[in-house]
Scaffold this motif. Structure first.
Motif, mmCIF file in Angstrom:
data_model
loop_
_atom_site.group_PDB
_atom_site.id
_atom_site.type_symbol
_atom_site.label_atom_id
_atom_site.label_comp_id
_atom_site.label_asym_id
_atom_site.label_seq_id
_atom_site.Cartn_x
_atom_site.Cartn_y
_atom_site.Cartn_z
ATOM 1 N N LEU A 1 0.832 -1.197 0.000
ATOM 2 C CA LEU A 1 0.000 0.000 0.000
ATOM 3 C C LEU A 1 0.869 1.250 0.000
ATOM 4 O O LEU A 1 1.857 1.339 0.737
ATOM 5 C CB LEU A 1 -0.923 -0.007 1.223
ATOM 6 N N ALA A 2 0.507 2.215 -0.818
ATOM 7 C CA ALA A 2 1.251 3.476 -0.938
ATOM 8 C C ALA A 2 0.749 4.437 0.138
ATOM 9 O O ALA A 2 -0.100 5.295 -0.116
ATOM 10 C CB ALA A 2 1.068 4.057 -2.339
ATOM 11 N N VAL A 3 1.270 4.290 1.337
ATOM 12 C CA VAL A 3 0.749 5.010 2.494
ATOM 13 C C VAL A 3 0.839 6.519 2.310
ATOM 14 O O VAL A 3 -0.114 7.258 2.592
ATOM 15 C CB VAL A 3 1.489 4.579 3.781
ATOM 16 N N GLY A 4 1.976 7.010 1.836
ATOM 17 C CA GLY A 4 2.137 8.448 1.665
ATOM 18 C C GLY A 4 1.170 9.017 0.640
ATOM 19 O O GLY A 4 0.589 10.087 0.843
ATOM 20 N N ARG A 5 0.993 8.308 -0.464
ATOM 21 C CA ARG A 5 0.097 8.775 -1.521
ATOM 22 C C ARG A 5 -1.348 8.772 -1.041
ATOM 23 O O ARG A 5 -2.098 9.717 -1.272
ATOM 24 C CB ARG A 5 0.255 7.891 -2.750
ATOM 25 N N VAL A 6 -1.743 7.691 -0.363
ATOM 26 C CA VAL A 6 -3.108 7.621 0.169
ATOM 27 C C VAL A 6 -3.327 8.724 1.199
ATOM 28 O O VAL A 6 -4.380 9.376 1.228
ATOM 29 C CB VAL A 6 -3.389 6.237 0.795
#
Length: 204
Positions: A30-35
């Motif tokens: 999961l792309a935590v920063g992007r989300v």
């Protein structure tokens, strides 16, 4: 979203769809920063009085990455020499949905936003009572400033496998988002299908 633009002048209810390539990285994590960046913008819109409905992809990809990792940890050297059987897509969806919503709930909580999960299948929309109840539930959540988060319930869907069956009332999360925009009388539908689209949108 620039409120001075003519096409958003009278917008109140918006359906946002975020694609797998937006919410996950190339390795499936999961792309935590992007989300988190997306959610900060949704929080800003929510605080300005917009009614936000979110449709998300990413559960199958995230679940597959986690299950492959667990299988690797539990495999012997001899097992790894054998041809690897592809992990069932519905199992991936079940595992990935759990992790996806855990992340979403944590990020929204940091922004003082209450989110809510609604899983649907194609068959649900064939029932008029379901469609009436869906509208009532979403209206209640939006009145409480909660952000409803929709995803297709791939784990129990009657499709052969996620993304393989293009028949029915909807067949992927893009078409689900469009269907929800109609059913829930949204004023605007925003499709963030890949990272490039997100980057272009978020810079406005």
């Amino acid at each position: 979203m620039d409120p001075t633009r003519a096409f958003v002048k009278n917008v109140k209810r918006v359906v946002f769809k975020v694609g797998t390539a937006v919410v996950t990285r190339n390795d499936g994590r999961l792309a935590v920063g992007r989300v988190g960046a997306i959610f900060e913008q949704l929080q800003a819109l929510n605080s300005q009085g917009y009614e936000i409905i979110l449709v998300t992809s990413g559960a199958v990809g995230a679940g597959r990455q986690r299950l492959k990792y667990r299988r690797l940890l539990n495999s012997s050297f001899a097992d790894l020499q054998k041809p690897q059987v592809e992990i069932d897509g519905k199992a991936c969806a079940a595992v990935g949905q759990n992790g996806l919503m855990a992340l979403y709930d944590s990020l929204f909580s940091q922004l003082d936003i209450t989110s809510s999960q609604l899983l649907v299948t194609d068959n649900d929309f064939k029932n008029p009572d379901f469609r009436t109840q869906l509208s009532q539930t979403v209206n209640s959540l939006l009145a409480l400033r909660s952000i409803p988060i929709f995803n297709e319930n791939d784990a129990i869907s009657t499709r052969r496998a996620p993304y393989e069956d293009s028949t029915g009332i909807f067949w992927d999360n893009d078409s689900l988002a469009a269907l929800l925009a109609l059913e829930l009388k949204a004023d605007l539908l925003v499709l963030l299908s890949d990272e490039r689209v997100f980057t272009k949108w978020s810079s406005k």
